[in-house]
Write an enzyme that holds these catalytic residues in place. Sequence first.
Site, PDB file in Angstrom:
ATOM      1  N   HIS A 161     -14.140   6.075  -4.150  1.00 40.90           N
ATOM      2  CA  HIS A 161     -14.733   6.955  -5.181  1.00 40.90           C
ATOM      3  C   HIS A 161     -16.252   7.076  -5.041  1.00 40.90           C
ATOM      4  CE1 HIS A 161     -10.946   7.405  -7.166  1.00 40.90           C
ATOM      5  NE2 HIS A 161     -10.827   6.107  -7.416  1.00 40.90           N
ATOM      6  N   ASP A 195      -4.452   5.913  -1.600  1.00 43.56           N
ATOM      7  CA  ASP A 195      -4.655   5.380  -2.955  1.00 43.56           C
ATOM      8  C   ASP A 195      -4.107   6.400  -3.973  1.00 43.56           C
ATOM      9  OD1 ASP A 195      -6.653   3.201  -4.476  1.00 43.56           O
ATOM     10  OD2 ASP A 195      -6.473   5.100  -5.568  1.00 43.56           O
ATOM     11  N   HIS A 197      -5.387   7.430  -6.613  1.00 46.71           N
ATOM     12  CA  HIS A 197      -6.427   8.338  -7.108  1.00 46.71           C
ATOM     13  C   HIS A 197      -7.050   9.118  -5.951  1.00 46.71           C
ATOM     14  CE1 HIS A 197      -6.342   4.830  -9.918  1.00 46.71           C
ATOM     15  NE2 HIS A 197      -6.366   5.787 -10.831  1.00 46.71           N
ATOM     16  N   ASP A 284      -2.045   1.250  -5.715  1.00 44.95           N
ATOM     17  CA  ASP A 284      -1.764   1.705  -7.087  1.00 44.95           C
ATOM     18  C   ASP A 284      -0.754   2.856  -7.133  1.00 44.95           C
ATOM     19  OD1 ASP A 284      -3.813   3.124  -5.872  1.00 44.95           O
ATOM     20  OD2 ASP A 284      -5.254   2.864  -7.498  1.00 44.95           O
TER      21      ASP A 284
HETATM   22  C1  SP5 Z   1     -10.284   2.301  -6.442  1.00 49.52           C
HETATM   23  C2  SP5 Z   1      -9.526   2.780  -7.645  1.00 49.52           C
HETATM   24  O1  SP5 Z   1      -8.310   2.748  -7.658  1.00 49.52           O
HETATM   25  N1  SP5 Z   1     -10.256   3.158  -8.714  1.00 49.52           N
HETATM   26  C3  SP5 Z   1      -9.618   3.680  -9.886  1.00 49.52           C
HETATM   27  C4  SP5 Z   1     -10.550   3.831 -11.012  1.00 49.52           C
HETATM   28  C5  SP5 Z   1      -9.887   4.470 -12.194  1.00 49.52           C
HETATM   29  N2  SP5 Z   1     -10.631   4.196 -13.386  1.00 49.52           N
HETATM   30  C6  SP5 Z   1     -10.389   5.028 -14.538  1.00 49.52           C
HETATM   31  C7  SP5 Z   1      -9.020   4.856 -15.050  1.00 49.52           C
HETATM   32  C8  SP5 Z   1      -8.726   5.756 -16.228  1.00 49.52           C
HETATM   33  C9  SP5 Z   1      -8.037   4.889 -17.235  1.00 49.52           C
HETATM   34  N3  SP5 Z   1      -6.905   5.451 -17.833  1.00 49.52           N
HETATM   35  C10 SP5 Z   1      -6.231   4.397 -18.514  1.00 49.52           C
HETATM   36  C11 SP5 Z   1      -4.861   4.655 -18.911  1.00 49.52           C
HETATM   37  C12 SP5 Z   1      -4.208   3.312 -19.130  1.00 49.52           C
HETATM   38  N4  SP5 Z   1      -2.878   3.421 -19.606  1.00 49.52           N
HETATM   39 ZN    ZN Z   2      -6.844   4.063  -7.137  1.00 47.95          ZN
END
Ligand code: SP5
Ligand code: ZN
Length: 340
Positions: A161, A195, A197, A284
Site C-alpha cells: 500500500h 493480497d 487488498h 488475507d
Molecule cells: C497489507 C494489508 O493487508 N493491509 C490492509 C490494510 C487494511 N486496513 C483497513 C481495513 C479497513 C477495516 N475494515 C474493518 C472491517 C472489520 N470487520
Molecule cells: Zn491485505
Amino acid sequence: MKVFYSEAHRKHEPPFEVFDGGLRVPYLENSDRMDRILHALSGTDWADILEPTDFGLDPIHSVHDKEYVDFLATSWTEWLATDSQDKSTLLPSTFALRRHPHKPTSLLGRAGYYMMDLSACIVEGTYQASLASANCALSAAQAVADREHSAFALCRPPGHHAGKDYAGGYCFINNAAVAANSLAVKDRVALLDIDYHCGNGTQDIFYERDDVLTISIHADPNFEYPHFAGYEDERGTGKGLGFHQNFPLLTRTDDAAYLSTLDHALELIHEFKPTYLVLSAGMDIYADDPLGKIKVTTDGIIEIGKRISALDLPTVIVMEGGYNNDVLGKNITGFLGAFR
Ligand code: SP5
Ligand code: ZN
C-alpha cells in the site's frame, strides 16, 4: 528455500489502529503474525532462515521520494517533542488531497501529506523495522538473481500500500516494489499481487513504466479498502499503458472463481516473458481472515502456489497481509511448499 527475516520488526508494535467509523482496535498487523509463521517454518525441513543483507538507502530512494523517507526517519523523535496529549502513536490530523500546492513543514502537516489513512501508525521502531523489511525483500531478490529458483522475504511491516511518497494500510516502504525495481535495472520483471487488498502503492509506483508488468488480484475497491485504486479500467499510463492490470473480485469468490481469475493473470505474465517474477503474497484472501471477505481455503492457497510456480519463473516471494494468525503459518508453508 532461503527465507530472509529480521527481528527488527518487533519494535514496530503500534498500540491500535482506527477502523471504519473511528473504532480503535488492537493493531492487526502485529508481531505474533511473524511468530506463527516462524513456528510453522521451523517445522519444515526446507526453510533456511537467514538475516538480510543491508543494502543501504540507494535502492529505497530509487523507488521512494527522499523527503518521504526522511519523514519516516525523523517523525517519531519530532512527535515526542510535541505537546500532543497522547503520544502513543503518530497519526495525522488531516489528509492531503494533492489538490493544493503547499507542502507543510510542521510534523502534523507532513504526517497528513505522507500518510493515506489511520492504519499506518508510526511508533519508535517503525523506520528501523521498515528498512529491515525492505532489506529482506532485496536479499530475496539478490538470492534469486544469484540463481536460487525462489526465495521468501518474510517482511514485516508489509509494503504494497506504500507509494512513492506515502504510507498506508500498515505499509511504509514498498518491499516488493523495491525488490522488483532492483531486478528491473537489468531485466524484465512481472509483479503479481495476490493480497486481498489492491496493491495501490505498487500500482502507483510502476504505473508509467513498461519494464515492470504489475498485476493485482483483489477485492473490488468499490466496496473494499483502499477504495480509490484497483478498478479494472486502470491499465497504466504513457508508455506504461497496458502494463498494469487489476482483477477486482466479488465477495462470493471461492477457490474455483479465484483460480479462474488467477489463470487469466498468469496468461498475461506468460505473454510478457519476464526474466523474474515478484509475488506480493498476502494471505488475507483466506476465508476466515478478519479483514478479508472472500472464500479461499487453505487448499485453494496451496493450489494458487502450484499454478504460479508452474510458470517456472525465478520468483521472489514477498510477505504482505494475512491476519488470521491461527492459520497464517499453515497457509504460508502450504503456499511456499509449491515453490520448492
Ligand atoms: C497489507 C494489508 O493487508 N493491509 C490492509 C490494510 C487494511 N486496513 C483497513 C481495513 C479497513 C477495516 N475494515 C474493518 C472491517 C472489520 N470487520
Ligand atoms: Zn491485505
